[in-house]
Structures are given as C-alpha cells and as structure tokens.
Design a protein around this motif. Structure first.
Motif, PDB file in Angstrom:
ATOM      1  N   ALA A   1      -4.968   6.764 -23.613  1.00  0.00           N
ATOM      2  CA  ALA A   1      -5.610   6.418 -22.345  1.00  0.00           C
ATOM      3  C   ALA A   1      -6.945   7.148 -22.287  1.00  0.00           C
ATOM      4  CB  ALA A   1      -4.737   6.839 -21.174  1.00  0.00           C
ATOM      5  N   VAL A   2      -7.837   6.650 -21.458  1.00  0.00           N
ATOM      6  CA  VAL A   2      -9.132   7.319 -21.324  1.00  0.00           C
ATOM      7  C   VAL A   2      -9.433   7.601 -19.853  1.00  0.00           C
ATOM      8  CG1 VAL A   2     -10.114   6.321 -23.418  1.00  0.00           C
ATOM      9  CG2 VAL A   2     -10.386   5.127 -21.235  1.00  0.00           C
ATOM     10  N   GLY A   3     -10.304   8.587 -19.630  1.00  0.00           N
ATOM     11  CA  GLY A   3     -10.755   8.870 -18.265  1.00  0.00           C
ATOM     12  C   GLY A   3     -10.216  10.182 -17.717  1.00  0.00           C
ATOM     13  N   GLY A   4     -10.816  10.594 -16.620  1.00  0.00           N
ATOM     14  CA  GLY A   4     -10.388  11.832 -15.970  1.00  0.00           C
ATOM     15  C   GLY A   4     -11.483  12.341 -15.060  1.00  0.00           C
TER      16      GLY A   4
ATOM     17  N   GLU B   1     -16.003  11.639 -13.992  1.00  0.00           N
ATOM     18  CA  GLU B   1     -16.131  10.645 -12.917  1.00  0.00           C
ATOM     19  C   GLU B   1     -17.522  10.561 -12.316  1.00  0.00           C
ATOM     20  OE1 GLU B   1     -12.866  11.267 -10.210  1.00  0.00           O
ATOM     21  OE2 GLU B   1     -11.550  10.188 -11.584  1.00  0.00           O
TER      22      GLU B   1
ATOM     23  N   LEU C   1     -13.003   1.000 -23.283  1.00  0.00           N
ATOM     24  CA  LEU C   1     -11.995  -0.057 -23.330  1.00  0.00           C
ATOM     25  C   LEU C   1     -12.650  -1.425 -23.373  1.00  0.00           C
ATOM     26  CD1 LEU C   1      -9.505   1.288 -20.627  1.00  0.00           C
ATOM     27  CD2 LEU C   1      -9.346   1.516 -23.100  1.00  0.00           C
TER      28      LEU C   1
ATOM     29  N   ILE D   1       5.751   3.350 -14.149  1.00  0.00           N
ATOM     30  CA  ILE D   1       4.564   3.006 -14.920  1.00  0.00           C
ATOM     31  C   ILE D   1       4.604   3.656 -16.313  1.00  0.00           C
ATOM     32  CG2 ILE D   1       3.216   4.954 -13.996  1.00  0.00           C
ATOM     33  CD1 ILE D   1       0.834   3.031 -13.801  1.00  0.00           C
TER      34      ILE D   1
ATOM     35  N   ILE E   1       0.367   0.764 -20.280  1.00  0.00           N
ATOM     36  CA  ILE E   1      -0.463   0.199 -19.211  1.00  0.00           C
ATOM     37  C   ILE E   1      -1.012   1.286 -18.290  1.00  0.00           C
ATOM     38  CG2 ILE E   1       0.861  -1.968 -19.227  1.00  0.00           C
ATOM     39  CD1 ILE E   1       1.679  -1.227 -16.324  1.00  0.00           C
ATOM     40  N   HIS E   2      -0.433   2.496 -18.360  1.00  0.00           N
ATOM     41  CA  HIS E   2      -0.900   3.542 -17.455  1.00  0.00           C
ATOM     42  C   HIS E   2      -2.184   4.200 -17.953  1.00  0.00           C
ATOM     43  CE1 HIS E   2       0.443   6.735 -20.143  1.00  0.00           C
ATOM     44  NE2 HIS E   2       1.598   6.114 -20.276  1.00  0.00           N
TER      45      HIS E   2
ATOM     46  N   ALA F   1      -3.473   9.922 -16.471  1.00  0.00           N
ATOM     47  CA  ALA F   1      -2.628  10.766 -15.596  1.00  0.00           C
ATOM     48  C   ALA F   1      -3.082  12.225 -15.558  1.00  0.00           C
ATOM     49  CB  ALA F   1      -1.160  10.656 -16.026  1.00  0.00           C
TER      50      ALA F   1
ATOM     51  N   ILE G   1      -0.826  15.210 -14.351  1.00  0.00           N
ATOM     52  CA  ILE G   1       0.308  15.797 -15.086  1.00  0.00           C
ATOM     53  C   ILE G   1      -0.066  16.156 -16.528  1.00  0.00           C
ATOM     54  CG2 ILE G   1       2.087  14.650 -13.690  1.00  0.00           C
ATOM     55  CD1 ILE G   1       2.405  12.669 -16.102  1.00  0.00           C
TER      56      ILE G   1
ATOM     57  N   ALA H   1       4.724  14.194 -19.374  1.00  0.00           N
ATOM     58  CA  ALA H   1       4.453  12.744 -19.350  1.00  0.00           C
ATOM     59  C   ALA H   1       5.536  12.003 -20.128  1.00  0.00           C
ATOM     60  CB  ALA H   1       3.095  12.463 -19.977  1.00  0.00           C
ATOM     61  N   ASN H   2       5.793  10.781 -19.671  1.00  0.00           N
ATOM     62  CA  ASN H   2       6.784   9.932 -20.323  1.00  0.00           C
ATOM     63  C   ASN H   2       6.129   9.228 -21.529  1.00  0.00           C
ATOM     64  OD1 ASN H   2       8.720   8.060 -20.987  1.00  0.00           O
ATOM     65  ND2 ASN H   2       9.094   7.397 -18.879  1.00  0.00           N
TER      66      ASN H   2
ATOM     67  N   ASP I   1       9.302  11.557 -14.349  1.00  0.00           N
ATOM     68  CA  ASP I   1       8.968  10.356 -13.564  1.00  0.00           C
ATOM     69  C   ASP I   1      10.156   9.426 -13.362  1.00  0.00           C
ATOM     70  OD1 ASP I   1       8.584  10.136 -16.441  1.00  0.00           O
ATOM     71  OD2 ASP I   1       7.982   8.074 -16.070  1.00  0.00           O
TER      72      ASP I   1
HETATM   73  P1  NAD Z   1      -2.675   6.673 -14.012  1.00  0.00           P
HETATM   74  O1  NAD Z   1      -1.950   5.516 -14.595  1.00  0.00           O
HETATM   75  O2  NAD Z   1      -3.286   7.616 -14.946  1.00  0.00           O
HETATM   76  O3  NAD Z   1      -1.674   7.501 -13.067  1.00  0.00           O
HETATM   77  C1  NAD Z   1      -1.034   6.938 -11.927  1.00  0.00           C
HETATM   78  C2  NAD Z   1       0.219   7.761 -11.586  1.00  0.00           C
HETATM   79  O4  NAD Z   1       1.227   7.496 -12.563  1.00  0.00           O
HETATM   80  C3  NAD Z   1      -0.009   9.265 -11.612  1.00  0.00           C
HETATM   81  O5  NAD Z   1       0.737   9.871 -10.603  1.00  0.00           O
HETATM   82  C4  NAD Z   1       0.489   9.698 -12.960  1.00  0.00           C
HETATM   83  O6  NAD Z   1       0.967  11.023 -13.004  1.00  0.00           O
HETATM   84  C5  NAD Z   1       1.626   8.696 -13.208  1.00  0.00           C
HETATM   85  N1  NAD Z   1       1.779   8.417 -14.648  1.00  0.00           N
HETATM   86  C6  NAD Z   1       0.930   7.714 -15.430  1.00  0.00           C
HETATM   87  N2  NAD Z   1       1.354   7.720 -16.700  1.00  0.00           N
HETATM   88  C7  NAD Z   1       2.491   8.433 -16.724  1.00  0.00           C
HETATM   89  C8  NAD Z   1       3.397   8.793 -17.755  1.00  0.00           C
HETATM   90  N3  NAD Z   1       3.232   8.422 -19.019  1.00  0.00           N
HETATM   91  N4  NAD Z   1       4.480   9.544 -17.415  1.00  0.00           N
HETATM   92  C9  NAD Z   1       4.670   9.935 -16.155  1.00  0.00           C
HETATM   93  N5  NAD Z   1       3.868   9.621 -15.128  1.00  0.00           N
HETATM   94  C10 NAD Z   1       2.777   8.882 -15.412  1.00  0.00           C
HETATM   95  O7  NAD Z   1      -3.766   6.068 -13.025  1.00  0.00           O
HETATM   96  P2  NAD Z   1      -4.925   6.810 -12.190  1.00  0.00           P
HETATM   97  O8  NAD Z   1      -4.439   8.130 -11.698  1.00  0.00           O
HETATM   98  O9  NAD Z   1      -5.409   5.795 -11.248  1.00  0.00           O
HETATM   99  O10 NAD Z   1      -6.090   7.054 -13.246  1.00  0.00           O
HETATM  100  C11 NAD Z   1      -6.315   8.279 -13.936  1.00  0.00           C
HETATM  101  C12 NAD Z   1      -7.438   8.084 -14.949  1.00  0.00           C
HETATM  102  O11 NAD Z   1      -7.033   7.148 -15.940  1.00  0.00           O
HETATM  103  C13 NAD Z   1      -8.711   7.517 -14.341  1.00  0.00           C
HETATM  104  O12 NAD Z   1      -9.807   8.143 -14.961  1.00  0.00           O
HETATM  105  C14 NAD Z   1      -8.669   6.054 -14.689  1.00  0.00           C
HETATM  106  O13 NAD Z   1      -9.929   5.455 -14.776  1.00  0.00           O
HETATM  107  C15 NAD Z   1      -8.009   6.098 -16.035  1.00  0.00           C
HETATM  108  N6  NAD Z   1      -7.296   4.860 -16.432  1.00  0.00           N
HETATM  109  C16 NAD Z   1      -7.322   4.561 -17.752  1.00  0.00           C
HETATM  110  C17 NAD Z   1      -6.609   3.472 -18.221  1.00  0.00           C
HETATM  111  C18 NAD Z   1      -6.601   3.207 -19.697  1.00  0.00           C
HETATM  112  O14 NAD Z   1      -7.020   4.070 -20.456  1.00  0.00           O
HETATM  113  N7  NAD Z   1      -6.135   2.058 -20.129  1.00  0.00           N
HETATM  114  C19 NAD Z   1      -5.873   2.670 -17.331  1.00  0.00           C
HETATM  115  C20 NAD Z   1      -5.845   3.022 -15.977  1.00  0.00           C
HETATM  116  C21 NAD Z   1      -6.558   4.131 -15.536  1.00  0.00           C
END
Ligand code: NAD
Length: 358
Positions: A73-76, A80, A92, A261, A279-280, A283, A286, A292-293, A334
C-alpha cells in the motif's frame, strides 16, 4: 514454472504484510517445484523519501520486466502536504496506466467463521462468494468532453462523458467470462440500458461475446436493482461485470458485505503484467506494531498464482491454508472475537505457511 515477481511493499503496513505474502509464495514454490524470483522496488512515500518521486523509473522498469507485481500500500500523513502530482498515491495511477491495467477484480467472499463481523444478518450473507469485475480505464472517469464552463446567462455547467467502444467492452467481457469459467460459470452484467445509450452498446457487446462462452450463463441487471440485490440476496451473484463508475461503487458495497477490510484481495490485469494488492491502504494508525492483518495480501498472492500464472491448484492451497488458520481460531486484532487466539502479523503469516498442504 519460472516467474519473476516485482515486490513493491510501499508504505505503512505494506512493509509488514508484503513479507508475509512473500513467505507464503516462497513456500508454495519450493513445495510445488516452481522457481519464483522476487525483485524489490521502491514505491509511494518511501520512494519519495529516497529519490523524490512516488514511482521511480527504476521501479517501473522492474514492474514491466516482471511477470506479476505484488503491491502493499502507499501513502501516509508524512506526505499528505505534498502537491497532488507528487503524492504517494500517484504511483498507483502511474502503474495502472503504464501496465495497461484495464480490469480490476475484487472477490468478496465470506469466511463463515467471520460472519459476525458483517453489519448484515448472518442468514443474508452466509455463502457469499462473488467476484466484481470493474472496467478500469474507460467510461465517464476518462471520457471527453469534460469540464466546467460558464453560462452566458450566469451560473456554470459541469459535464462529463460516459463513453465505451466495442473493443473496450469486448476485452473486459472476455475477462469476466474467463473468470466465470474458473468459478460457478455465471456472469451478471450491470448496466443502465433503459436510459443510457452507452449501456445499450455495453449490453449488446457483452451478449455477443457470450456466444463464445456457451458454458457460461449470462444475465443483465440494471445498476439500481443490483445495488438493492447486493444487500437483499447477495448469494445470487457469481461474477458481476461492471463499467468503471458502476464497478467503483458496487465493488465497495460488495466488499463491505463481508466485514473486515484486512481480508480482501484484489487483482488488476491488462495486456501483460498483472498487479495484485490488498484493497486496503497503508493504515498509518496501526503501522509498525505487528498487528495488521496480512490475509488480504496473502489472498492477493493466491490471485496472482491463479490469474497471472494459471497455477490453480497452488492458489487453492493458499486459500485453504487461510481457511484452516481461521478455523484454528487465530485472529489478528481487526477480526478478533471472544474466545479466539489473538496473534500478530508475523504469527498469522507463520501459521498460514504451516497450514499450506504439502
Ligand atoms: P486504510 O485502508 O489504510 O485504513 C482504514 C482502516 O482500516 C484503518 O482503521 C486501518 O487501521 C484499518 N486497516 C486497513 N488495513 C488493515 C489491515 N491489513 N489490518 C487491520 N486493519 C487494517 O485507509 P485510510 O486510513 O483511508 O488511508 C490511509 C492511507 O492509505 C492514505 O494515505 C491513503 O491515501 C492510502 N491508501 C492507499 C491505498 C493503496 O495503496 N491502494 C488504498 C487506500 C488508501
């Protein structure tokens, strides 16, 4: 078989979950006599910190020269405040565009032991096992003309264009019928053919493509009805074929039926190299805590074996190991519930490796 896999862990939890999926892939390869070469590349915020751009040329070359890409995954929060074109998330879009990824595949499958994590009643969601296929590079998100213009009498006019060519519809329909052949052989094509001409063409071309897939049943559904059916009786769906905008919305709706997720994988495929990722996002809340899962990423690796390499048996071995591990009561935070054994990211990965059938 021999395959070269680009490993782009990215940021946040990406750096913790991707190694778990690599561990699983290595074990499967060893056991089944395959040779996978893993080539790591920088992407997202990590790449920005190192070389100033989210998708360095070198990473793109690694991806293009591979047989498949595994992405975390990317971002944080750290990145920002950067201007939009320099943000980690741009990587992406760049990868999708450069690899010509026109089809996004998102399975939504309910693991029975996690039914209580969903917001819907158990009897509605039990047995859900569907695959949403979203067209990724056409439709209203890219169609021209688009813009906002001033009106002479005052006020403004905003407009976009929903546009699909025969060829764009044909190639995504083929992805859907091919995927259905690996599943329950049922495609439901989503459109709004009662109102939109682009949907009328969509329906016509999908119907035409089905003639080459006599073993796969095809039905059509209007998008509004589909949104209702997804929460009313989601079990009826096997493969849902959607254009870009309908797929964007419905794939999120389908994903949420199953709860966490952290469990949901995805694949983006196109001309040559496919990209496989959870798809997530990254995060950040965490990250770095080993909580993380990793299952979404490990399940994405299983999709890679199936969709990029045609290794169906090996893909099933991974999927079964996930089920076995959940049946043994292991849960990351989670998806944790009373009476279950709470484990961290690496412990979950280790357990899935242990449960891979020989
Ligand atoms: P996120 O999916 O990172 O997290 C949303 C929630 O789900 C958080 O509470 C997180 O702790 C939980 N979560 C996510 N993945 C998890 C895992 N594997 N196990 C347990 N819990 C999990 O979405 P967000 O917080 O809106 O975005 C965080 C960053 O990620 C932002 O910078 C955003 O732009 C980026 N982002 C990247 C992608 C990608 O790389 N494809 C997709 C979505 C968001």
């Amino acid at each position: 078989m021999k395959a070269r896999i680009a490993v782009l862990a990215g940021d946040g939890v990406g750096r913790e979950i991707v190694p778990e999926a690599v561990k699983v892939l290595k074990t499967v390869a060893e056991r089944q006599g395959h040779h996978f070469e893993f080539v790591a590349g920088d992407v997202g915020g990590h790449a920005i910190d190192k070389v100033g751009v989210p998708l360095p040329q070198e990473t793109l070359s690694i991806a293009k020269q591979s047989d498949a890409v595994l992405l975390g995954a990317v971002g944080g929060p750290k990145w920002e405040s950067l201007e939009y074109s320099l943000r980690p998330e741009r990587a992406l879009l760049g990868l999708r565009e450069q690899l010509g990824l026109y089809a996004n595949l998102r399975p939504a499958k309910l693991y029975p032991m996690l039914a209580d994590a969903s917001t819907l009643r158990r009897e509605v969601i039990e047995g859900i096992d569907m695959l949403v296929i979203r067209e990724l590079t056409g439709g209203i998100y890219f169609g021209k003309p688009k813009g906002i213009e001033k009106l002479s009498g005052g006020g403004e006019r905003g407009f976009n264009t929903e546009v699909y060519t025969t060829e764009e519809i044909r190639r995504i329909a083929i992805v859907a019928f091919e995927a259905a052949r690996k599943r329950r052989k049922k495609v439901t094509s989503v459109d709004k053919a009662n109102v939109l001409e682009s949907s009328e063409l969509w329906r016509r071309v999908v119907t035409e493509v089905q003639k080459g897939y006599a073993d796969v049943a095809l039905s059509h559904i209007y998008v509004d009805n589909c949104a209702m059916q997804l929460v009313r009786n989601p079990r009826q769906f096997d493969v849902l074929l959607c254009n870009n905008i309908f797929g964007d919305i419905l794939s999120d709706e389908a994903a949420m039926l199953t709860g966490s997720i952290g469990m949901l994988p995805s694949a983006s495929i196109g001309a040559k190299v496919g990209l496989f990722e959870p798809i997530h996002g990254s995060a950040p809340d965490i990250a770095g805590k080993n909580i993380a899962n990793p299952i979404a990423t490990i399940a994405s690796a299983a999709m890679m074996l199936s969709y990029a390499f045609g290794l169906e048996k090996e893909a099933r071995v991974i999927e079964q190991a996930i089920v076995t591990t959940l049946e043994q009561g292991l849960r990351t935070k989670d998806i944790h519930a009373e009476g279950m054994k709470l484990v961290g990211t690496t412990e979950m990965g280790d357990a899935i490796v242990r449960n891979l059938a020989a």
